[in-house]
Design an enzyme around this catalytic site. Structure first.
Site, PDB file in Angstrom:
ATOM      1  NE  ARG A  58      -2.824   0.499   3.371  1.00 34.20           N
ATOM      2  CZ  ARG A  58      -2.191   0.984   4.439  1.00 34.20           C
ATOM      3  NH1 ARG A  58      -1.711   2.211   4.444  1.00 34.20           N
ATOM      4  NH2 ARG A  58      -2.057   0.236   5.520  1.00 34.20           N
ATOM      5  CE1 TYR A 111     -16.628   9.309 -15.662  1.00 33.99           C
ATOM      6  CE2 TYR A 111     -16.050   9.320 -13.343  1.00 33.99           C
ATOM      7  CZ  TYR A 111     -16.451   8.636 -14.472  1.00 33.99           C
ATOM      8  OH  TYR A 111     -16.669   7.282 -14.404  1.00 33.99           O
ATOM      9  CG  ASP A 183     -10.191  14.084 -15.089  1.00 33.85           C
ATOM     10  OD1 ASP A 183      -9.482  13.449 -15.890  1.00 33.85           O
ATOM     11  OD2 ASP A 183     -11.195  13.593 -14.535  1.00 33.85           O
ATOM     12  CE  LYS A 208     -12.856   5.742 -18.226  1.00 36.33           C
ATOM     13  NZ  LYS A 208     -13.223   6.999 -17.555  1.00 36.33           N
TER      14      LYS A 208
HETATM   15  C1  LIG Z   1     -13.611   7.432 -16.225  1.00 41.55           C
HETATM   16  C2  LIG Z   1     -13.262   8.777 -15.747  1.00 41.55           C
HETATM   17  C3  LIG Z   1     -12.946   9.023 -14.406  1.00 41.55           C
HETATM   18  C4  LIG Z   1     -13.043   7.956 -13.335  1.00 41.55           C
HETATM   19  O1  LIG Z   1     -12.157   6.914 -13.540  1.00 41.55           O
HETATM   20  P1  LIG Z   1     -12.401   5.389 -13.083  1.00 41.55           P
HETATM   21  O2  LIG Z   1     -11.158   4.727 -13.532  1.00 41.55           O
HETATM   22  O3  LIG Z   1     -13.636   4.915 -13.799  1.00 41.55           O
HETATM   23  O4  LIG Z   1     -12.592   5.399 -11.608  1.00 41.55           O
HETATM   24  C5  LIG Z   1     -12.572  10.306 -14.040  1.00 41.55           C
HETATM   25  N1  LIG Z   1     -12.527  11.308 -14.937  1.00 41.55           N
HETATM   26  C6  LIG Z   1     -12.836  11.109 -16.242  1.00 41.55           C
HETATM   27  C7  LIG Z   1     -12.785  12.253 -17.177  1.00 41.55           C
HETATM   28  C8  LIG Z   1     -13.214   9.845 -16.687  1.00 41.55           C
HETATM   29  O5  LIG Z   1     -13.534   9.668 -17.982  1.00 41.55           O
END
Ligand SMILES: *Cc1c(COP(=O)(O)O)cnc(C)c1O
Length: 393
Positions: A58, A111, A183, A208
Site C-alpha cells: 500500500r 465527470y 483531469d 481510458k
Molecule cells: C472514467 C473517468 C474518471 C473515473 O475513472 P475510473 O477509472 O472509472 O474510476 C474520471 N474522470 C474522467 C474524465 C473519466 O472519464
C-alpha cells in the site's frame, strides 16, 4: 538513459524501467503484499526514510513505482502516485488539498462521479463548491472567493467537448494562491501536458487512453512539485486507494503504444467527424478538429492534435438515438472511452435514462446527443457502420 533526456515515445517504452537480477526485458510483477527487512536496523532505516526500499505494497511496490515514474516522466512532473481507479485518484486529490471551510471552483461539465463525490461526501464535511463554465475566464475570476483553495478543470469536457484555456485559467488561479488540478483523462499526455501549461496537479483515469485496452480500471495523480507529491502519497496511504502490482503491469504494457493508438484513432475521428457533419440526419457535431468548433483555435494551441472523442446531435431526437444504438454493429454500445475499440453511447436512453430531462439538459445532454469514442479499426468499416445505422432512422 535518464528519462529527462528521452523523447515522448522513448519515455512511453522505457521511462520508469529498472534493471532486475535476471535482465528481464519488461518490468516484473512483484505480486507481494509485504517486504522482509534484512534485520531490525534495516527496518528502522526504511521506516525513518533514511534508506530507499520497500515496506508494504500500500505504501510502495517496485512494479507500481515503475508505472508511477513512467507517468511522471510523460507528464513532465516531479512524481506520480498510482491508484486502484480514477475515482480513487480524484478522492485523494480532494482530501489532500481541501479542508473544512474551503471552497472549490470546477468545470460544470465535469465527470459525473467527481461532482457526485464533492456534493455527496465533501459537502457533508464542510467543503463548498461552485460549478461553472470554465471556458469563460471572466467567470472563473468572478467565482473565486476568499476561501477558494482549488480550481478543478476538465478539458475537453464531457459530453460537451468544450475546452478550457489551461494556461490562462492557471494564471488567474495562481494570482489568488489557488491550486490548479486538471483531469487529463480525455486527452492523455500525448495530446496535452497540463503541467507544462501551468497546472499544479494532473490526474487520470488510466482505465481510458493510458491503458487503452479496456481490460483494467486504474488511476494516477502526477504533481509538479515534491511538496505536493509527498502530500498526495501520504493521503493515498491513509485512504488506501493504492493500485495493485498486477494492474500496474497491465498499464505499463498498455501505455507503450499510446502514441500509435491515439495517432491512428485521431486520424479516424477526423474523417468520422467530417462524415457526420455532412450527414442530413445530424443537427451538429462537436469535435475540436472541426472549424465549426467554437474553440478550434484554442485546441490547436493547447493540444498536439484533436483527439478521438466526438459528440453529435441527431435531428430525430430520442427515438433516432435509440434506432442508431440498436443498429450499429462495429462500435460497441458501452460507456468508457479511449480504448482500441470504438464505443458509442446515447446518454438520454442509456446512462442518463433515469435523470429528469431538465437536469439532463443542464448538463448539456439533449435528447439526440450521441457520444462516440473512436477506436483504431479501419475507418471505412466505422463509417459504413454508421451509414447503415443512420439510414434506418
Ligand atoms: C472514467 C473517468 C474518471 C473515473 O475513472 P475510473 O477509472 O472509472 O474510476 C474520471 N474522470 C474522467 C474524465 C473519466 O472519464
Amino acid at each position: 538513459m535518464d528519462s529527462k533526456n528521452m523523447g515522448f515515445n522513448t519515455k512511453l517504452v522505457h521511462a520508469g524501467d529498472f534493471e532486475d537480477a535476471f535482465g528481464s526485458a519488461v518490468v516484473p510483477i512483484y505480486q507481494t503484499s509485504t517486504f522482509a527487512f534484512k534485520d531490525a536496523a534495516h527496518g528502522a532505516r526504511l521506516f525513518a526514510g533514511e534508506e530507499k526500499g520497500y515496506i508494504y505494497t500500500r505504501i510502495g511496490n517496485p512494479t507500481i513505482e515503475a508505472l508511477e515514474n513512467k507517468l511522471a516522466a510523460l507528464e513532465n512532473g516531479f512524481g506520480g502516485v498510482a491508484f486502484a481507479s480514477g475515482m480513487a485518484a480524484v478522492s485523494t486529490v480532494y482530501f489532500s488539498f481541501l479542508q473544512q471551510g474551503d471552497h472549490m471552483v470546477s468545470t460544470a461539465a465535469v465527470y459525473g462521479p467527481s461532482r457526485g463525490l464533492m456534493e455527496n461526501v465533501l459537502h457533508n464535511l464542510g467543503v463548498e463548491s461552485t460549478y461553472i463554465n470554465t471556458s469563460d475566464l471572466d467567470l472563473i475570476e468572478k467565482s473565486i472567493k476568499p476561501n477558494t483553495k482549488m480550481l478543478y478543470l476538465e478539458t475537453p469536457a464531457n459530453p460537451t467537448i468544450s475546452l478550457t484555456d489551461i494556461k490562462a485559467a492557471s494564471e488567474i488561479a495562481h494570482k489568488h494562491g489557488i491550486v490548479v488540478v486538471v483531469d487529463n483523462t480525455f486527452s492523455s499526455p500525448y495530446l496535452q501536458k497540463p503541467l507544462d501549461l501551468g497546472a499544479d496537479i494532473v490526474l487520470h483515469s488510466l482505465t481510458k487512453f493510458i491503458n487503452g485496452h479496456a481490460d483494467i480500471v486504474g488511476g494516477a495523480v502526477i504533481t509538479k512539485t515534491e511538496k505536493d507529491y509527498k502530500k498526495v502519497r501520504k493521503t493515498m496511504t491513509y485512504l488506501g486507494g493504492n493500485m495493485d502490482p498486477h494492474q500496474a503491469y497491465m498499464v505499463i504494457r498498455g501505455v507503450k503504444t499510446l502514441s500509435l493508438r491515439i495517432e491512428r484513432a485521431t486520424e479516424n475521428a477526423k474523417k468520422i467527424a467530417e462524415y457526420l457533419e455532412n450527414h442530413p440526419k445530424v443537427a451538429w457535431v462537436k469535435y475540436p478538429g472541426l472549424k465549426s468548433h467554437p474553440q478550434h483555435e484554442l485546441a490547436k494551441k493547447q493540444m498536439k492534435d484533436f483527439g478521438t472523442m466526438i459528440s453529435f446531435e441527431l435531428k430525430g431526437g430520442h427515438e433516432a438515438g435509440v434506432i442508431l444504438m440498436n443498429n450499429v454493429k462495429v462500435a460497441l454500445l458501452a460507456v468508457s472511452l479511449g480504448g482500441v475499440e470504438s464505443l458509442i453511447q446515447h446518454p438520454a436512453s442509456m446512462t442518463h435514462a433515469g435523470v429528469p430531462k431538465e437536469k439532463r439538459e443542464e448538463a448539456g445532454i439533449s435528447d439526440g446527443l450521441v457520444r462516440y469514442s473512436v477506436g483504431i479499426e479501419d475507418v471505412e468499416d466505422l463509417i459504413n457502420d454508421l451509414d447503415q445505422a443512420l439510414a434506418k432512422i
